[in-house]
Write a protein that holds these residues in place. Structure first.
Motif, PDB file in Angstrom:
ATOM      1  N   SER A  17      -9.373  21.896 -13.515  1.00 17.76           N
ATOM      2  CA  SER A  17      -9.672  22.976 -12.583  1.00 17.76           C
ATOM      3  C   SER A  17      -9.504  24.348 -13.235  1.00 17.76           C
ATOM      4  CB  SER A  17      -8.731  22.879 -11.376  1.00 17.76           C
ATOM      5  OG  SER A  17      -7.398  23.158 -11.783  1.00 17.76           O
ATOM      6  N   ARG A  18      -9.990  25.358 -12.543  1.00 16.01           N
ATOM      7  CA  ARG A  18      -9.801  26.741 -12.995  1.00 16.01           C
ATOM      8  C   ARG A  18      -8.309  27.086 -13.041  1.00 16.01           C
ATOM      9  NH1 ARG A  18     -14.146  28.587 -15.473  1.00 16.01           N
ATOM     10  NH2 ARG A  18     -16.013  28.041 -14.341  1.00 16.01           N
ATOM     11  N   GLN A  19      -7.531  26.571 -12.077  1.00 21.16           N
ATOM     12  CA  GLN A  19      -6.098  26.842 -12.081  1.00 21.16           C
ATOM     13  C   GLN A  19      -5.433  26.211 -13.307  1.00 21.16           C
ATOM     14  OE1 GLN A  19      -7.692  25.487  -9.450  1.00 21.16           O
ATOM     15  NE2 GLN A  19      -7.379  26.811  -7.694  1.00 21.16           N
ATOM     16  N   ARG A  21      -6.917  25.637 -16.153  1.00 20.48           N
ATOM     17  CA  ARG A  21      -7.359  26.459 -17.277  1.00 20.48           C
ATOM     18  C   ARG A  21      -6.507  27.717 -17.386  1.00 20.48           C
ATOM     19  NH1 ARG A  21     -10.527  30.788 -18.847  1.00 20.48           N
ATOM     20  NH2 ARG A  21     -11.868  30.374 -20.630  1.00 20.48           N
ATOM     21  N   ASN A  22      -6.266  28.358 -16.252  1.00 17.32           N
ATOM     22  CA  ASN A  22      -5.459  29.574 -16.252  1.00 17.32           C
ATOM     23  C   ASN A  22      -4.030  29.297 -16.713  1.00 17.32           C
ATOM     24  OD1 ASN A  22      -7.617  31.105 -15.416  1.00 17.32           O
ATOM     25  ND2 ASN A  22      -7.063  31.024 -13.255  1.00 17.32           N
ATOM     26  N   SER A 154      -9.369  29.261 -25.828  1.00 19.17           N
ATOM     27  CA  SER A 154     -10.342  29.721 -24.847  1.00 19.17           C
ATOM     28  C   SER A 154     -11.606  28.862 -24.834  1.00 19.17           C
ATOM     29  CB  SER A 154     -10.696  31.171 -25.144  1.00 19.17           C
ATOM     30  OG  SER A 154     -11.665  31.626 -24.256  1.00 19.17           O
ATOM     31  N   ALA A 158      -9.412  25.152 -23.289  1.00 12.74           N
ATOM     32  CA  ALA A 158      -9.464  25.571 -21.889  1.00 12.74           C
ATOM     33  C   ALA A 158     -10.884  25.597 -21.341  1.00 12.74           C
ATOM     34  CB  ALA A 158      -8.808  26.936 -21.737  1.00 12.74           C
ATOM     35  N   TYR A 159     -11.810  24.925 -21.978  1.00 14.17           N
ATOM     36  CA  TYR A 159     -13.201  24.933 -21.530  1.00 14.17           C
ATOM     37  C   TYR A 159     -13.339  24.135 -20.234  1.00 14.17           C
ATOM     38  CZ  TYR A 159     -18.195  24.037 -21.365  1.00 14.17           C
ATOM     39  OH  TYR A 159     -19.490  23.951 -20.956  1.00 14.17           O
ATOM     40  N   CYS A 160     -13.938  24.735 -19.243  1.00 16.30           N
ATOM     41  CA  CYS A 160     -14.232  24.052 -17.978  1.00 16.30           C
ATOM     42  C   CYS A 160     -15.728  23.798 -17.938  1.00 16.30           C
ATOM     43  CB  CYS A 160     -13.847  24.915 -16.784  1.00 16.30           C
ATOM     44  SG  CYS A 160     -12.106  25.053 -16.495  1.00 16.30           S
ATOM     45  N   LYS A 162     -19.044  21.607 -16.466  1.00 18.04           N
ATOM     46  CA  LYS A 162     -19.471  20.757 -15.366  1.00 18.04           C
ATOM     47  C   LYS A 162     -19.788  19.353 -15.850  1.00 18.04           C
ATOM     48  CE  LYS A 162     -21.119  24.339 -12.334  1.00 18.04           C
ATOM     49  NZ  LYS A 162     -22.222  24.922 -11.609  1.00 18.04           N
ATOM     50  N   ASP A 165     -16.759  17.102 -15.994  1.00 13.55           N
ATOM     51  CA  ASP A 165     -16.319  16.687 -14.679  1.00 13.55           C
ATOM     52  C   ASP A 165     -17.249  15.628 -14.073  1.00 13.55           C
ATOM     53  OD1 ASP A 165     -14.125  18.285 -14.767  1.00 13.55           O
ATOM     54  OD2 ASP A 165     -15.046  19.934 -13.651  1.00 13.55           O
TER      55      ASP A 165
END
Length: 172
Positions: A17-19, A21-22, A154, A158-160, A162, A165
C-alpha cells in the motif's frame, strides 16, 4: 505490549500500500547517515529458478510455492548471511515477478563487500536451482552514495506498481 497493541494485530497482507511505501521511505530517512558509510551499502536481488524447487525431496513448481516456503528460504539465507557477517542489517522487499513467482530485493548496510559467488551459490543451493539459475538468479552491487541508496529505495524498494498487485495471489 499493551492489550490494545495485542488486539490490533494486522490482518493478512494483500498488497504493497501507499502507507507501507511511506513507512519504508520514512525508515530510510530516519537512518543516521553520519553513522553509516555509504560505501558499506549493498543492493542484492534474489530470484527463483525458472521451473521448480526441491523441498524435502519433493519437486514443487515455482508457481505453486506458498508463503511459508518463501519465508523459509529467506530465513535460511539471512541466517547464513548473519553467520558470515554478524554486523549486517538491512531492509528486504518481497515482490512478484511477471511470471507469478516472487523475488527479493535486499538493501544491506554495514557491508563493504559481499562475494557475488557466495550469494549465488548459497541462494541456488537453498532453492535447489540449476546451472542457469546459478548464473542469473542473483545480483549484488554496491551503492555509490547516499543519493544512490535513496534512489534505490524510491524506485525499487518502495515501488507501488499496479501489475505487482494484480499478480498477487490472495492465498499467498
Amino acid at each position: 505490549r499493551t492489550q490494545k497493541q495485542i488486539d490490533a494485530r494486522r490482518g493478512r497482507i494483500t498488497g504493497f500500500s501507499r502507507q507501507a511505501r511511506n513507512r519504508l521511505l520514512w525508515l530510510l530517512a530516519s537512518l543516521d547517515k553520519a553513522q553509516i558509510n555509504p560505501k558499506e551499502i549493498l543492493f542484492c536481488t534474489m530470484t527463483y529458478p525458472a521451473k521448480l524447487v526441491v523441498e524435502k525431496g519433493k519437486e514443487i513448481l515455482v508457481e505453486d510455492i506458498d508463503g511459508k516456503l518463501y519465508k523459509k528460504h529467506l530465513n535460511h539465507f539471512i541466517t547464513l548471511l548473519r553467520q558470515r557477517h554478524p554486523k549486517v542489517f538491512g531492509v528486504i522487499r518481497f515482490e512478484w515477478q511477471e511470471r507469478g513467482v516472487g523475488h527479493y530485493h535486499l538493501c544491506l548496510f554495514g557491508l563493504r563487500y559481499l562475494c557475488r559467488d557466495w550469494v549465488a551459490e548459497t541462494w541456488n543451493r537453498i532453492v535447489s536451482g540449476d546451472a542457469d539459475h546459478l548464473q542469473a538468479g542473483t545480483q549484488v552491487e554496491s551503492a555509490r552514495s547516499w543519493g544512490a541508496t535513496t534512489g534505490y529505495f524510491s524506485k525499487t524498494m518502495a515501488y507501488c506498481g499496479k501489475k505487482s498487485d494484480e499478480i498477487l495471489d490472495k492465498e499467498t
